[in-house]
Design a protein around this motif. Structure first.
Motif, PDB file in Angstrom:
ATOM      1  N   THR A 151       0.829  -1.212   0.000  1.00 56.88           N
ATOM      2  CA  THR A 151       0.000   0.000   0.000  1.00 56.88           C
ATOM      3  C   THR A 151       0.862   1.260   0.000  1.00 56.88           C
ATOM      4  O   THR A 151       0.511   2.257  -0.652  1.00 56.88           O
ATOM      5  N   ARG A 152       1.983   1.221   0.687  1.00 61.97           N
ATOM      6  CA  ARG A 152       2.897   2.369   0.644  1.00 61.97           C
ATOM      7  C   ARG A 152       3.484   2.543  -0.747  1.00 61.97           C
ATOM      8  O   ARG A 152       3.618   3.670  -1.243  1.00 61.97           O
ATOM      9  N   LEU A 153       3.854   1.431  -1.376  1.00 58.24           N
ATOM     10  CA  LEU A 153       4.423   1.511  -2.717  1.00 58.24           C
ATOM     11  C   LEU A 153       3.406   2.065  -3.705  1.00 58.24           C
ATOM     12  O   LEU A 153       3.717   2.988  -4.481  1.00 58.24           O
ATOM     13  N   VAL A 154       2.202   1.522  -3.685  1.00 64.20           N
ATOM     14  CA  VAL A 154       1.166   1.994  -4.613  1.00 64.20           C
ATOM     15  C   VAL A 154       0.874   3.467  -4.363  1.00 64.20           C
ATOM     16  O   VAL A 154       0.756   4.267  -5.305  1.00 64.20           O
ATOM     17  N   TYR A 166      -4.341   4.955   0.192  1.00 66.68           N
ATOM     18  CA  TYR A 166      -3.418   3.846   0.434  1.00 66.68           C
ATOM     19  C   TYR A 166      -2.630   4.063   1.725  1.00 66.68           C
ATOM     20  O   TYR A 166      -2.294   3.111   2.430  1.00 66.68           O
ATOM     21  N   PHE A 167      -2.346   5.315   2.009  1.00 62.65           N
ATOM     22  CA  PHE A 167      -1.659   5.652   3.264  1.00 62.65           C
ATOM     23  C   PHE A 167      -2.489   5.204   4.465  1.00 62.65           C
ATOM     24  O   PHE A 167      -1.964   4.635   5.427  1.00 62.65           O
ATOM     25  N   VAL A 168      -3.802   5.429   4.406  1.00 61.85           N
ATOM     26  CA  VAL A 168      -4.689   5.032   5.506  1.00 61.85           C
ATOM     27  C   VAL A 168      -4.723   3.511   5.647  1.00 61.85           C
ATOM     28  O   VAL A 168      -4.669   2.979   6.758  1.00 61.85           O
ATOM     29  N   PHE A 169      -4.793   2.791   4.517  1.00 58.49           N
ATOM     30  CA  PHE A 169      -4.747   1.333   4.580  1.00 58.49           C
ATOM     31  C   PHE A 169      -3.470   0.866   5.279  1.00 58.49           C
ATOM     32  O   PHE A 169      -3.480  -0.073   6.077  1.00 58.49           O
ATOM     33  N   GLY A 170      -2.351   1.535   4.961  1.00 55.52           N
ATOM     34  CA  GLY A 170      -1.085   1.179   5.589  1.00 55.52           C
ATOM     35  C   GLY A 170      -1.100   1.426   7.090  1.00 55.52           C
ATOM     36  O   GLY A 170      -0.564   0.623   7.869  1.00 55.52           O
ATOM     37  N   GLY A 219       5.231  10.577   4.460  1.00 54.84           N
ATOM     38  CA  GLY A 219       4.395  11.755   4.278  1.00 54.84           C
ATOM     39  C   GLY A 219       5.162  12.975   3.822  1.00 54.84           C
ATOM     40  O   GLY A 219       4.659  13.763   3.009  1.00 54.84           O
ATOM     41  N   VAL A 220       6.398  13.134   4.306  1.00 59.16           N
ATOM     42  CA  VAL A 220       7.175  14.323   3.928  1.00 59.16           C
ATOM     43  C   VAL A 220       8.071  14.070   2.721  1.00 59.16           C
ATOM     44  O   VAL A 220       8.653  15.017   2.182  1.00 59.16           O
TER      45      VAL A 220
END
Length: 298
Positions: A151-154, A166-170, A219-220
Protein backbone atom coordinates in the motif's frame (compact mmCIF):
# COMPACT_ATOMS: atom_id res chain seq x y z
CA UNK A 1 48.27 14.99 -6.62
CA UNK A 2 46.44 11.96 -5.28
CA UNK A 3 47.33 8.62 -6.83
CA UNK A 4 43.69 7.50 -6.64
CA UNK A 5 41.38 10.50 -6.69
CA UNK A 6 38.07 9.88 -4.96
CA UNK A 7 35.01 10.48 -7.10
CA UNK A 8 31.37 9.45 -7.31
CA UNK A 9 30.17 9.39 -10.92
CA UNK A 10 26.97 7.40 -10.29
CA UNK A 11 24.73 10.41 -11.00
CA UNK A 12 26.58 11.13 -14.25
CA UNK A 13 26.53 7.53 -15.47
CA UNK A 14 22.95 6.85 -14.35
CA UNK A 15 21.28 10.22 -14.94
CA UNK A 16 17.81 11.56 -14.12
CA UNK A 17 16.19 9.88 -17.15
CA UNK A 18 15.29 6.20 -16.87
CA UNK A 19 13.05 4.15 -19.20
CA UNK A 20 11.59 7.38 -20.57
CA UNK A 21 10.69 8.68 -17.09
CA UNK A 22 12.25 11.96 -16.03
CA UNK A 23 12.61 13.31 -12.49
CA UNK A 24 12.99 17.04 -11.83
CA UNK A 25 13.40 16.37 -8.10
CA UNK A 26 16.12 13.76 -7.62
CA UNK A 27 19.16 12.93 -5.55
CA UNK A 28 22.44 14.71 -6.12
CA UNK A 29 25.96 13.41 -5.59
CA UNK A 30 25.51 14.19 -1.87
CA UNK A 31 22.49 11.88 -1.67
CA UNK A 32 24.36 9.20 -3.58
CA UNK A 33 27.24 9.49 -1.09
CA UNK A 34 24.79 8.98 1.78
CA UNK A 35 23.41 5.85 0.15
CA UNK A 36 26.94 4.52 -0.42
CA UNK A 37 27.66 5.05 3.27
CA UNK A 38 24.51 3.15 4.29
CA UNK A 39 25.41 0.38 1.81
CA UNK A 40 28.87 0.01 3.33
CA UNK A 41 27.44 -0.04 6.86
CA UNK A 42 24.85 -2.70 5.98
CA UNK A 43 27.50 -4.81 4.26
CA UNK A 44 29.86 -4.51 7.22
CA UNK A 45 27.12 -5.51 9.67
CA UNK A 46 26.24 -8.49 7.47
CA UNK A 47 29.77 -9.81 7.96
CA UNK A 48 29.63 -9.09 11.71
CA UNK A 49 26.32 -10.92 12.17
CA UNK A 50 27.59 -13.96 10.28
CA UNK A 51 30.85 -14.00 12.26
CA UNK A 52 28.92 -13.53 15.50
CA UNK A 53 26.83 -16.54 14.57
CA UNK A 54 29.95 -18.63 14.02
CA UNK A 55 30.80 -18.17 17.69
CA UNK A 56 27.65 -20.11 18.55
CA UNK A 57 26.93 -23.80 18.12
CA UNK A 58 25.49 -24.96 14.81
CA UNK A 59 21.96 -25.18 16.18
CA UNK A 60 21.99 -21.73 17.81
CA UNK A 61 22.59 -19.41 14.88
CA UNK A 62 19.02 -18.77 13.73
CA UNK A 63 18.75 -15.20 15.04
CA UNK A 64 22.24 -14.28 13.81
CA UNK A 65 21.51 -15.62 10.34
CA UNK A 66 18.15 -13.84 10.13
CA UNK A 67 19.84 -10.57 11.09
CA UNK A 68 22.63 -11.13 8.54
CA UNK A 69 20.24 -11.89 5.69
CA UNK A 70 18.26 -8.75 6.56
CA UNK A 71 21.30 -6.46 6.39
CA UNK A 72 22.50 -8.20 3.21
CA UNK A 73 19.23 -7.44 1.43
CA UNK A 74 19.39 -3.85 2.68
CA UNK A 75 22.98 -3.52 1.45
CA UNK A 76 21.91 -4.59 -2.05
CA UNK A 77 19.03 -2.11 -2.02
CA UNK A 78 21.28 0.75 -0.88
CA UNK A 79 23.85 -0.18 -3.52
CA UNK A 80 21.08 0.19 -6.10
CA UNK A 81 19.93 3.58 -4.78
CA UNK A 82 23.51 4.84 -4.43
CA UNK A 83 23.99 3.96 -8.10
CA UNK A 84 20.89 6.06 -8.93
CA UNK A 85 19.00 2.99 -10.11
CA UNK A 86 15.75 1.29 -9.11
CA UNK A 87 13.54 4.37 -9.39
CA UNK A 88 10.88 6.00 -11.54
CA UNK A 89 9.64 9.57 -11.94
CA UNK A 90 6.16 10.35 -10.58
CA UNK A 91 4.25 13.62 -10.96
CA UNK A 92 3.98 15.35 -7.58
CA UNK A 93 0.63 16.22 -6.05
CA UNK A 94 1.90 19.49 -4.55
CA UNK A 95 4.36 21.82 -6.23
CA UNK A 96 6.63 23.43 -3.67
CA UNK A 97 8.44 26.76 -3.91
CA UNK A 98 11.64 25.64 -2.19
CA UNK A 99 14.44 25.18 -4.72
CA UNK A 100 15.27 21.78 -3.17
CA UNK A 101 11.90 20.35 -4.24
CA UNK A 102 10.98 22.53 -7.23
CA UNK A 103 9.66 20.63 -10.23
CA UNK A 104 6.82 18.54 -11.57
CA UNK A 105 8.17 15.01 -11.12
CA UNK A 106 9.88 13.40 -8.15
CA UNK A 107 12.25 10.46 -8.04
CA UNK A 108 10.58 7.48 -6.33
CA UNK A 109 12.88 4.59 -5.38
CA UNK A 110 10.68 1.52 -5.79
CA UNK A 111 13.68 -0.66 -4.88
CA UNK A 112 13.25 0.60 -1.31
CA UNK A 113 9.86 -1.10 -1.15
CA UNK A 114 11.26 -4.31 -2.61
CA UNK A 115 13.77 -4.24 0.24
CA UNK A 116 11.00 -3.75 2.82
CA UNK A 117 8.92 -6.53 1.21
CA UNK A 118 11.82 -8.92 1.83
CA UNK A 119 13.26 -7.62 5.10
CA UNK A 120 10.05 -7.00 7.08
CA UNK A 121 9.21 -10.75 7.30
CA UNK A 122 12.76 -11.44 8.51
CA UNK A 123 12.47 -8.76 11.19
CA UNK A 124 9.13 -10.17 12.31
CA UNK A 125 10.55 -13.71 12.30
CA UNK A 126 13.36 -12.59 14.62
CA UNK A 127 10.85 -11.10 17.07
CA UNK A 128 8.32 -13.94 16.81
CA UNK A 129 10.86 -16.70 17.34
CA UNK A 130 12.37 -14.77 20.24
CA UNK A 131 8.96 -15.01 21.90
CA UNK A 132 8.58 -18.71 21.07
CA UNK A 133 5.72 -18.12 18.63
CA UNK A 134 4.69 -20.63 15.97
CA UNK A 135 5.16 -20.50 12.21
CA UNK A 136 1.40 -20.29 11.69
CA UNK A 137 1.13 -17.05 13.65
CA UNK A 138 4.16 -15.62 11.89
CA UNK A 139 2.81 -16.34 8.40
CA UNK A 140 -0.40 -14.50 9.24
CA UNK A 141 1.48 -11.38 10.32
CA UNK A 142 3.85 -11.56 7.34
CA UNK A 143 0.85 -11.34 5.00
CA UNK A 144 -0.35 -8.25 6.87
CA UNK A 145 3.15 -6.71 6.65
CA UNK A 146 3.17 -7.28 2.88
CA UNK A 147 -0.12 -5.38 2.65
CA UNK A 148 1.54 -2.55 4.59
CA UNK A 149 4.53 -2.38 2.20
CA UNK A 150 2.47 -2.73 -0.99
CA UNK A 151 0.00 0.00 0.00
CA UNK A 152 2.90 2.37 0.64
CA UNK A 153 4.42 1.51 -2.72
CA UNK A 154 1.17 1.99 -4.61
CA UNK A 155 0.56 5.26 -2.77
CA UNK A 156 4.03 6.49 -3.69
CA UNK A 157 3.37 5.73 -7.37
CA UNK A 158 0.01 7.56 -7.42
CA UNK A 159 0.12 11.23 -8.46
CA UNK A 160 -3.27 12.33 -7.16
CA UNK A 161 -4.76 12.77 -3.69
CA UNK A 162 -5.90 9.13 -3.84
CA UNK A 163 -2.41 8.22 -2.63
CA UNK A 164 -3.56 9.11 0.89
CA UNK A 165 -6.22 6.40 0.73
CA UNK A 166 -3.42 3.85 0.43
CA UNK A 167 -1.66 5.65 3.26
CA UNK A 168 -4.69 5.03 5.51
CA UNK A 169 -4.75 1.33 4.58
CA UNK A 170 -1.08 1.18 5.59
CA UNK A 171 -1.80 2.82 8.95
CA UNK A 172 -4.55 0.28 9.68
CA UNK A 173 -2.22 -2.64 8.99
CA UNK A 174 0.46 -0.99 11.13
CA UNK A 175 -1.94 -0.79 14.08
CA UNK A 176 -2.73 -4.48 13.73
CA UNK A 177 0.98 -5.44 13.63
CA UNK A 178 1.79 -3.34 16.69
CA UNK A 179 -1.14 -4.80 18.61
CA UNK A 180 0.14 -8.31 17.90
CA UNK A 181 3.73 -7.45 18.88
CA UNK A 182 2.95 -5.57 22.08
CA UNK A 183 0.11 -7.74 23.39
CA UNK A 184 -0.38 -11.19 21.89
CA UNK A 185 3.29 -11.97 21.24
CA UNK A 186 4.45 -10.31 24.45
CA UNK A 187 1.99 -12.40 26.49
CA UNK A 188 3.37 -15.55 24.92
CA UNK A 189 6.93 -14.46 25.72
CA UNK A 190 5.90 -13.80 29.33
CA UNK A 191 4.48 -17.30 29.64
CA UNK A 192 7.93 -18.70 28.80
CA UNK A 193 9.71 -16.79 31.55
CA UNK A 194 10.62 -13.30 32.70
CA UNK A 195 14.05 -13.49 31.05
CA UNK A 196 12.50 -14.24 27.65
CA UNK A 197 9.95 -11.47 28.13
CA UNK A 198 12.72 -9.02 29.00
CA UNK A 199 14.80 -10.06 25.97
CA UNK A 200 11.79 -9.67 23.67
CA UNK A 201 9.93 -6.62 24.90
CA UNK A 202 12.44 -3.78 24.44
CA UNK A 203 13.31 -4.68 20.82
CA UNK A 204 9.61 -5.19 20.01
CA UNK A 205 8.61 -1.87 21.60
CA UNK A 206 11.43 -0.01 19.84
CA UNK A 207 10.52 -1.62 16.51
CA UNK A 208 6.91 -0.54 16.99
CA UNK A 209 8.05 3.04 17.65
CA UNK A 210 10.36 3.11 14.63
CA UNK A 211 7.64 1.73 12.38
CA UNK A 212 5.45 4.61 13.56
CA UNK A 213 8.02 7.08 12.19
CA UNK A 214 8.14 5.44 8.74
CA UNK A 215 4.69 6.84 7.76
CA UNK A 216 5.91 10.29 8.82
CA UNK A 217 8.93 9.90 6.55
CA UNK A 218 6.66 8.75 3.73
CA UNK A 219 4.39 11.75 4.28
CA UNK A 220 7.17 14.32 3.93
CA UNK A 221 9.01 12.47 1.15
CA UNK A 222 7.02 10.49 -1.43
CA UNK A 223 3.65 11.64 -0.16
CA UNK A 224 3.90 15.38 0.40
CA UNK A 225 7.11 16.31 -1.47
CA UNK A 226 8.22 18.42 1.50
CA UNK A 227 11.89 17.46 1.83
CA UNK A 228 14.46 16.82 -0.89
CA UNK A 229 15.50 13.31 -2.01
CA UNK A 230 18.94 13.88 -0.43
CA UNK A 231 17.27 14.47 2.94
CA UNK A 232 15.06 11.46 2.25
CA UNK A 233 18.23 9.36 1.97
CA UNK A 234 19.27 10.46 5.46
CA UNK A 235 15.79 10.08 7.01
CA UNK A 236 15.03 6.59 5.73
CA UNK A 237 18.63 5.49 6.25
CA UNK A 238 18.57 6.31 9.97
CA UNK A 239 15.24 4.49 10.39
CA UNK A 240 16.59 1.43 8.58
CA UNK A 241 19.75 1.39 10.67
CA UNK A 242 17.74 1.31 13.89
CA UNK A 243 15.24 -1.22 12.54
CA UNK A 244 17.64 -3.54 10.70
CA UNK A 245 20.88 -3.26 12.70
CA UNK A 246 20.26 -1.94 16.21
CA UNK A 247 17.09 -3.84 17.13
CA UNK A 248 18.39 -7.30 16.04
CA UNK A 249 21.59 -6.55 17.98
CA UNK A 250 19.58 -5.77 21.13
CA UNK A 251 17.65 -8.99 20.60
CA UNK A 252 20.82 -11.06 20.20
CA UNK A 253 22.30 -9.61 23.38
CA UNK A 254 19.09 -10.33 25.25
CA UNK A 255 19.00 -13.95 24.08
CA UNK A 256 22.70 -14.70 24.53
CA UNK A 257 22.24 -16.69 27.78
CA UNK A 258 18.86 -18.25 26.93
CA UNK A 259 18.62 -21.86 25.79
CA UNK A 260 16.92 -21.72 22.39
CA UNK A 261 15.23 -25.05 23.14
CA UNK A 262 12.92 -23.08 25.44
CA UNK A 263 11.81 -21.08 22.42
CA UNK A 264 11.19 -24.18 20.34
CA UNK A 265 13.51 -23.03 17.54
CA UNK A 266 16.22 -25.69 17.83
CA UNK A 267 15.36 -27.64 14.73
CA UNK A 268 16.76 -30.90 13.29
CA UNK A 269 20.09 -29.20 12.57
CA UNK A 270 20.65 -28.92 16.32
CA UNK A 271 20.16 -32.67 16.77
CA UNK A 272 22.55 -33.35 13.91
CA UNK A 273 25.15 -31.04 15.47
CA UNK A 274 24.76 -32.82 18.82
CA UNK A 275 25.22 -36.21 17.19
CA UNK A 276 28.33 -35.03 15.34
CA UNK A 277 29.83 -33.70 18.56
CA UNK A 278 28.94 -36.88 20.41
CA UNK A 279 30.52 -39.01 17.68
CA UNK A 280 33.76 -37.01 17.87
CA UNK A 281 33.77 -37.38 21.66
CA UNK A 282 33.01 -41.09 21.53
CA UNK A 283 29.61 -40.82 23.26
CA UNK A 284 26.04 -41.49 22.16
CA UNK A 285 24.86 -37.93 22.78
CA UNK A 286 23.61 -38.77 26.27
CA UNK A 287 27.04 -38.97 27.83
CA UNK A 288 27.43 -42.75 27.50
CA UNK A 289 30.83 -43.73 26.14
CA UNK A 290 30.88 -46.17 23.26
CA UNK A 291 33.78 -48.62 23.33
CA UNK A 292 35.44 -49.48 20.04
CA UNK A 293 36.98 -52.67 21.52
CA UNK A 294 35.22 -56.00 20.92
CA UNK A 295 33.45 -57.48 23.93
CA UNK A 296 35.36 -60.20 25.80
CA UNK A 297 33.81 -63.64 25.33
CA UNK A 298 32.34 -65.22 28.42
Amino acid sequence: MYLLERSNDAIKINNDLVSGAHADIHITTHGSDVYWAWCALMGFCTILFFLWGRTRSEGSRLFHNLAAFTTLIAAIAYFTMASNLGWTGITVEWHRTSHHVTGSTRQIFYVRYIEWFLTTPLILANLFFAAGMSWQSLVQLIIVSWILVVTRLVGALVSTTYKWGYFVFGIVTYIYIVYELLFSVRNHATSLGSDIRQAYFFPAALESLIWLIYPIAWGVCEGGNVIAPDSEAVFYGILDIVSIICIPSFLLFGLRDIDLARLGVRGPWAEIATEKTAHRNGTNGAGVVHSTEPANPV
